[in-house]
Design a protein around this motif. Sequence first.
Motif, short mmCIF file in Angstrom:
data_model
loop_
_atom_site.label_atom_id
_atom_site.label_comp_id
_atom_site.label_asym_id
_atom_site.label_seq_id
_atom_site.Cartn_x
_atom_site.Cartn_y
_atom_site.Cartn_z
N HIS A 77 0.84 -1.20 0.00
CA HIS A 77 0.00 0.00 0.00
C HIS A 77 0.87 1.25 0.00
O HIS A 77 1.94 1.27 0.61
N TRP A 78 0.38 2.29 -0.67
CA TRP A 78 1.13 3.56 -0.73
C TRP A 78 1.44 4.08 0.68
O TRP A 78 2.51 4.61 0.94
N PHE A 79 0.49 3.93 1.63
CA PHE A 79 0.70 4.43 3.00
C PHE A 79 1.85 3.71 3.72
O PHE A 79 2.27 4.15 4.79
N ASP A 80 2.31 2.58 3.17
CA ASP A 80 3.32 1.77 3.87
C ASP A 80 4.76 2.26 3.67
O ASP A 80 5.65 1.87 4.42
N GLY A 81 4.99 3.06 2.60
CA GLY A 81 6.36 3.46 2.26
C GLY A 81 7.07 4.15 3.42
O GLY A 81 6.44 4.84 4.23
N MET A 82 8.38 3.98 3.50
CA MET A 82 9.15 4.56 4.61
C MET A 82 9.15 6.09 4.53
O MET A 82 9.34 6.68 3.46
N ALA A 83 8.96 6.72 5.70
CA ALA A 83 8.84 8.19 5.78
C ALA A 83 10.09 8.87 5.26
O ALA A 83 11.21 8.53 5.65
N MET A 84 9.88 9.85 4.38
CA MET A 84 10.98 10.68 3.88
C MET A 84 10.58 12.14 4.08
O MET A 84 9.49 12.55 3.72
N MET A 85 11.51 12.89 4.68
CA MET A 85 11.24 14.30 4.97
C MET A 85 11.98 15.17 3.95
O MET A 85 13.13 14.87 3.59
N HIS A 86 11.33 16.23 3.49
CA HIS A 86 11.90 17.13 2.49
C HIS A 86 11.91 18.54 3.05
O HIS A 86 10.97 18.95 3.74
N ARG A 87 12.96 19.31 2.72
CA ARG A 87 13.05 20.68 3.22
C ARG A 87 13.48 21.61 2.09
O ARG A 87 14.55 21.47 1.51
N PHE A 88 12.59 22.55 1.76
CA PHE A 88 12.94 23.64 0.84
C PHE A 88 13.19 24.86 1.73
O PHE A 88 12.25 25.38 2.33
N HIS A 89 14.45 25.25 1.84
CA HIS A 89 14.76 26.39 2.70
C HIS A 89 14.81 27.67 1.85
O HIS A 89 15.54 27.74 0.86
N ILE A 90 13.99 28.66 2.23
CA ILE A 90 13.83 29.87 1.43
C ILE A 90 14.38 31.06 2.22
O ILE A 90 13.96 31.30 3.35
N SER A 91 15.32 31.79 1.61
CA SER A 91 15.89 32.95 2.30
C SER A 91 16.40 33.94 1.25
O SER A 91 17.15 33.57 0.34
N GLU A 92 15.96 35.20 1.37
CA GLU A 92 16.41 36.29 0.48
C GLU A 92 16.29 35.94 -1.00
O GLU A 92 17.19 36.23 -1.80
N GLY A 93 15.19 35.29 -1.37
CA GLY A 93 14.94 35.00 -2.78
C GLY A 93 15.64 33.75 -3.30
O GLY A 93 15.48 33.41 -4.47
N ASN A 94 16.42 33.09 -2.45
CA ASN A 94 17.09 31.84 -2.85
C ASN A 94 16.47 30.64 -2.14
O ASN A 94 15.91 30.78 -1.06
N VAL A 95 16.64 29.46 -2.76
CA VAL A 95 16.04 28.24 -2.21
C VAL A 95 17.06 27.10 -2.28
O VAL A 95 17.72 26.92 -3.30
N THR A 96 17.19 26.34 -1.18
CA THR A 96 17.98 25.10 -1.22
C THR A 96 17.07 23.94 -0.90
O THR A 96 16.00 24.11 -0.30
N TYR A 97 17.50 22.72 -1.29
CA TYR A 97 16.70 21.52 -1.05
C TYR A 97 17.54 20.46 -0.35
O TYR A 97 18.70 20.26 -0.68
N SER A 98 16.91 19.79 0.62
CA SER A 98 17.54 18.61 1.23
C SER A 98 16.45 17.62 1.60
O SER A 98 15.27 17.98 1.69
#
Length: 547
Positions: free
Chosen positions: A67-88
Amino acid sequence: MSTSMMLAKRCPQAKGLESVAPLVNSVEEIPDPIPTTIKGTVPTWINGSFLRNGPGKFEFGQDRYTHWFDGMAMMHRFHISEGNVTYSSRFLRSDSYTRNSEMNRIVVSEFGTLAMPDPCKNIFARFFSRFQIPKATDNANVHFVKYKGDYFVSTETNYMRRIDPQTLETKEKVDWSQYVAINAATAHPHYDRQGATYNMGNSYGKGGFFYNIIRVPPPEETGVSEDCADLYGAKVLCSIRASEPRKPSYYHSFVMSENYIVFVEQPIKLDLLKFMLYRIQGKSFHKVMSWEPRYDTIFHLVDRHTGKESEVKYRAAAMFTLHQINAFEDNGLLVMDMCCGDDGEVIGDFTLENLRRGPGEEMDKFYNSLCRNLPRRYVLPLHVDKSTPLDQNLVTSQNYKATAKMTKPGEVYLTHEELHDDELLKYGGLEFPQINYERCNGRPYRYFYSCGFGHVFSDSLLKMDVHTKELKVWRYPGLFPSEPVFVASPEATEEDDGVVLSVIITPREDKSTFLLVLDAKTFNELGRAEVPVNIPYGTHGVFNLMG
């Protein structure tokens, strides 16, 4: 003809849907932030992190999740500051993830996948292991939630994990049952303006099955300030007895206004006898849930300050709801807006096999079999007593088309108002509603933002004006947006002064993900931050404002 059949006739049938299989493939984590490419502009006043949660790994070794609900949790972060964005991104280092990784197979059962007995055990040990109730998973892949200023990721068991919102590092595991007598809690708490958090959780024992409303105080009320998970001071405000003790209802969220909490007891039932037997039979958890529309929907009204449950029973026709939009009080009425469907079978349908169907006929057939969720308004009269007249509409305000009639002393029957026009049907209904929570939660409001479902995963972003039922839409073929999150601008004077953030993924091109920034007022695109990664389709997210 049933409401759902009438609705199916009004909803356009999909034809020629594309495959979304790439949106449910496992991906690698990116723990160190990487830069993104900005197209257009990201307003410089946005300062913080857009955090998202969802399944990110769907197999271990030769074992595959069901089931789709079973997949292992993955956390995403879009960090936004002064018009720039990073991803992790990072996988949650839950016990489930760690044990599965060590054994390179699935050893912890999830919602739709039963872990098989260890093949190394002898036949007797394998047989008897089936009689043990599996331990609840701590694979918290549904949401980011906040208690006493700390971020946690949560699912619908008794376990949460504290998280560092900057690094996405997994911290300690928290067991709700160590603080209050419950054995599961939702991933959709509510927050009041004093900083307290409210949630709901189940308990069952000799006295029966109860739905419990929990309050976790603001940080300053308990005075604990070490760097550790802290739910001290959590208490049960009210215990609501299940109307069918052997068949309690499944619920995903609850209603909160300034002075009331409403628990919606819906006819998605958990069969407790099956729950005990399912381990022996080797069936997974989603098989113990069933849609039983012969039962009414019951609204339990509770005073948020005293914890006292109203003696009046409010009923409505069978429906199911996963997500609340908002609720507010208006001259002796409680107005409740929520996303509803008329067929609660849908939850079990989101198996990976169904989601990975081929394009065209196969996918069309699956999508057209699903029920469309639509926004509804129920209006509950708060002051019902012995002098209330029978069989008269108690919703006397001209502002609402919903009705409420006392059918017998102490029982009120509700009919809803559709909170949309037919235009919404061509976008497949909507889900994942969000409001300007800080300003409007529990209060009168005008706008909500959501995802349109013209496919099995959301394929549009919608802004609904609840006064006029007018829609604003962002939709492009092949692009699949996440739940929209509203961020108010620092100089905001109006409810929709700000931006809406959503992560856009596509099955058409590899590593073509972007963070979309829309002007919340006009719903026009301001900019996007493109990042060369694949992100699987996720669940919920929050914006963590930086000082």
